[in-house]
Design an enzyme around this catalytic site. Structure first.
Site, PDB file in Angstrom:
ATOM      1  CE  LYS A  42      -8.626  -6.241   1.822  1.00 56.04           C
ATOM      2  NZ  LYS A  42      -9.013  -5.204   2.760  1.00 56.04           N
ATOM      3  N   GLY A  43      -4.516  -5.765  -3.718  1.00 54.51           N
ATOM      4  CA  GLY A  43      -4.110  -4.761  -4.694  1.00 54.51           C
ATOM      5  C   GLY A  43      -4.164  -5.179  -6.151  1.00 54.51           C
ATOM      6  CG  ASP A  99      -0.437  -3.979  -6.218  1.00 54.79           C
ATOM      7  OD1 ASP A  99       0.691  -4.467  -5.954  1.00 54.79           O
ATOM      8  OD2 ASP A  99      -1.234  -3.623  -5.338  1.00 54.79           O
ATOM      9  CG  ASP A 102       8.652  -0.752  -3.339  1.00 59.81           C
ATOM     10  OD1 ASP A 102       9.445  -0.005  -3.918  1.00 59.81           O
ATOM     11  OD2 ASP A 102       8.281  -0.552  -2.167  1.00 59.81           O
ATOM     12  CE  LYS A 130       7.088   2.065  -5.436  1.00 58.18           C
ATOM     13  NZ  LYS A 130       6.684   2.904  -4.277  1.00 58.18           N
ATOM     14  CG  PHE A 151       3.180   5.377  -1.359  1.00 58.19           C
ATOM     15  CD1 PHE A 151       3.612   4.087  -1.071  1.00 58.19           C
ATOM     16  CD2 PHE A 151       1.840   5.680  -1.162  1.00 58.19           C
ATOM     17  CE1 PHE A 151       2.735   3.132  -0.579  1.00 58.19           C
ATOM     18  CE2 PHE A 151       0.958   4.736  -0.669  1.00 58.19           C
ATOM     19  CZ  PHE A 151       1.409   3.461  -0.379  1.00 58.19           C
ATOM     20  CB  VAL A 152       1.788   5.216  -7.241  1.00 57.70           C
ATOM     21  CG1 VAL A 152       2.862   6.100  -7.871  1.00 57.70           C
ATOM     22  CG2 VAL A 152       2.218   3.753  -7.274  1.00 57.70           C
ATOM     23  CG  ASP A 158      -3.760   0.021   0.163  1.00 60.79           C
ATOM     24  OD1 ASP A 158      -2.863  -0.625  -0.411  1.00 60.79           O
ATOM     25  OD2 ASP A 158      -3.876   0.076   1.407  1.00 60.79           O
ATOM     26  NE  ARG A 164      -7.207  -2.129  -1.171  1.00 59.97           N
ATOM     27  CZ  ARG A 164      -5.957  -2.572  -0.981  1.00 59.97           C
ATOM     28  NH1 ARG A 164      -5.121  -2.637  -1.979  1.00 59.97           N
ATOM     29  NH2 ARG A 164      -5.555  -2.936   0.212  1.00 59.97           N
TER      30      ARG A 164
HETATM   31  P1  5GP Z   1       7.609  -5.287  -2.410  1.00 59.88           P
HETATM   32  O1  5GP Z   1       7.378  -6.490  -1.569  1.00 59.88           O
HETATM   33  O2  5GP Z   1       8.115  -5.554  -3.787  1.00 59.88           O
HETATM   34  O3  5GP Z   1       8.455  -4.263  -1.674  1.00 59.88           O
HETATM   35  O4  5GP Z   1       6.244  -4.533  -2.543  1.00 59.88           O
HETATM   36  C1  5GP Z   1       5.157  -5.060  -3.180  1.00 59.88           C
HETATM   37  C2  5GP Z   1       3.925  -4.671  -2.471  1.00 59.88           C
HETATM   38  O5  5GP Z   1       4.104  -3.435  -1.786  1.00 59.88           O
HETATM   39  C3  5GP Z   1       2.779  -4.426  -3.428  1.00 59.88           C
HETATM   40  O6  5GP Z   1       1.955  -5.565  -3.445  1.00 59.88           O
HETATM   41  C4  5GP Z   1       2.048  -3.257  -2.829  1.00 59.88           C
HETATM   42  O7  5GP Z   1       1.038  -3.750  -1.971  1.00 59.88           O
HETATM   43  C5  5GP Z   1       3.047  -2.554  -1.986  1.00 59.88           C
HETATM   44  N1  5GP Z   1       3.589  -1.334  -2.616  1.00 59.88           N
HETATM   45  C6  5GP Z   1       4.839  -1.125  -3.063  1.00 59.88           C
HETATM   46  N2  5GP Z   1       4.983   0.102  -3.560  1.00 59.88           N
HETATM   47  C7  5GP Z   1       3.785   0.692  -3.440  1.00 59.88           C
HETATM   48  C8  5GP Z   1       3.287   1.996  -3.802  1.00 59.88           C
HETATM   49  O8  5GP Z   1       3.945   2.877  -4.351  1.00 59.88           O
HETATM   50  N3  5GP Z   1       1.974   2.208  -3.525  1.00 59.88           N
HETATM   51  C9  5GP Z   1       1.185   1.285  -2.929  1.00 59.88           C
HETATM   52  N4  5GP Z   1      -0.071   1.625  -2.706  1.00 59.88           N
HETATM   53  N5  5GP Z   1       1.616   0.064  -2.585  1.00 59.88           N
HETATM   54  C10 5GP Z   1       2.907  -0.220  -2.845  1.00 59.88           C
HETATM   55 MG    MG Z   2       0.247  -5.676  -2.225  1.00 59.36          MG
END
Ligand code: 5GP
Ligand code: MG
Length: 180
Positions: A42-43, A99, A102, A130, A151-152, A158, A164
């Site tokens: 959803k993000g 969105d 990470d 990040k 964490f944002v 969310d 959101r």
């Molecule tokens: P990754 O798979 O790159 O670790 O993370 C990507 C997903 O993790 C994003 O789609 C998001 O949903 C979630 N995510 C990563 N960091 C954050 C954060 O700081 N805040 C939130 N709300 N979601 C995050």
């Molecule tokens: Mg996500």
């Protein structure tokens, strides 16, 4: 909701302005190409509705739902698709929108799945990055903002399903984690 935010990291104005810039850059890069954007729900919905309207080109829009985070604050590594794209992307130029990047696990996993359809090209775009958290060396092709390892929430992001709809991106107060 504002009272749960420790610090505003990106104001609505900063976000909107940056998305306009990104839209112009993408419009130049994809001019004359058959573009399909794939939005990770959803993000990324909030970012994607603004970004696609800032790209002055014909395009198709597809949505995917992938589960990774659950209710915690870090990616599990096990990305499952709950809703897949519904149109053929073979030979099309695909732009995958999330969105935030990470660990990089979500983009890596979804990119692998999309590549099986043999798109003409596949690139990624994230509103926030990040970078210091990356585990796989993967970078998004287009990034709105590099942000610190916090964490944002807001603008689609969310915490346990909430926040959101905040119009800006902020860092949650630690007391909020303790509550849930
Ligand atoms: P990754 O798979 O790159 O670790 O993370 C990507 C997903 O993790 C994003 O789609 C998001 O949903 C979630 N995510 C990563 N960091 C954050 C954060 O700081 N805040 C939130 N709300 N979601 C995050
Ligand atoms: Mg996500």
């Amino acid at each position: 909701m504002n009272e749960d935010i420790k610090k505003v990291l990106l104001t609505q104005e900063e976000i909107v302005n940056r998305i306009q810039e990104m839209g112009k850059e993408l419009a130049a890069d994809y001019a004359g190409k058959e573009l399909v954007v794939v939005v990770l729900l959803k993000g990324a919905a909030w970012f994607a509705t603004d970004l696609t309207r800032a790209i002055d080109l014909p395009m198709r829009v597809e949505f995917m739902v992938a589960s990774s985070y659950g209710n915690g604050t870090s990616t599990s590594g096990n990305v499952k698709v709950k809703l897949d794209i519904s149109e053929n992307i073979t030979g099309k130029h695909v732009l995958l929108i999330d969105d935030i990047i990470d660990s990089g696990i979500t983009f890596a996993a979804i990119s692998d799945m999309l590549r099986q359809h043999k798109p003409a090209s596949l690139k990624t775009v994230a509103l926030c990055d990040k970078a210091e958290r990356r585990v796989n060396g993967l970078d998004a092709d287009y990034v709105g903002f590099k942000i610190p390892d916090e964490f944002v929430v807001g603008y689609g992001l969310d915490y346990a399903g909430d926040y959101r709809n905040l119009p800006y991106i902020g860092i949650l107060k630690p007391s909020v984690y303790a509550r849930k």
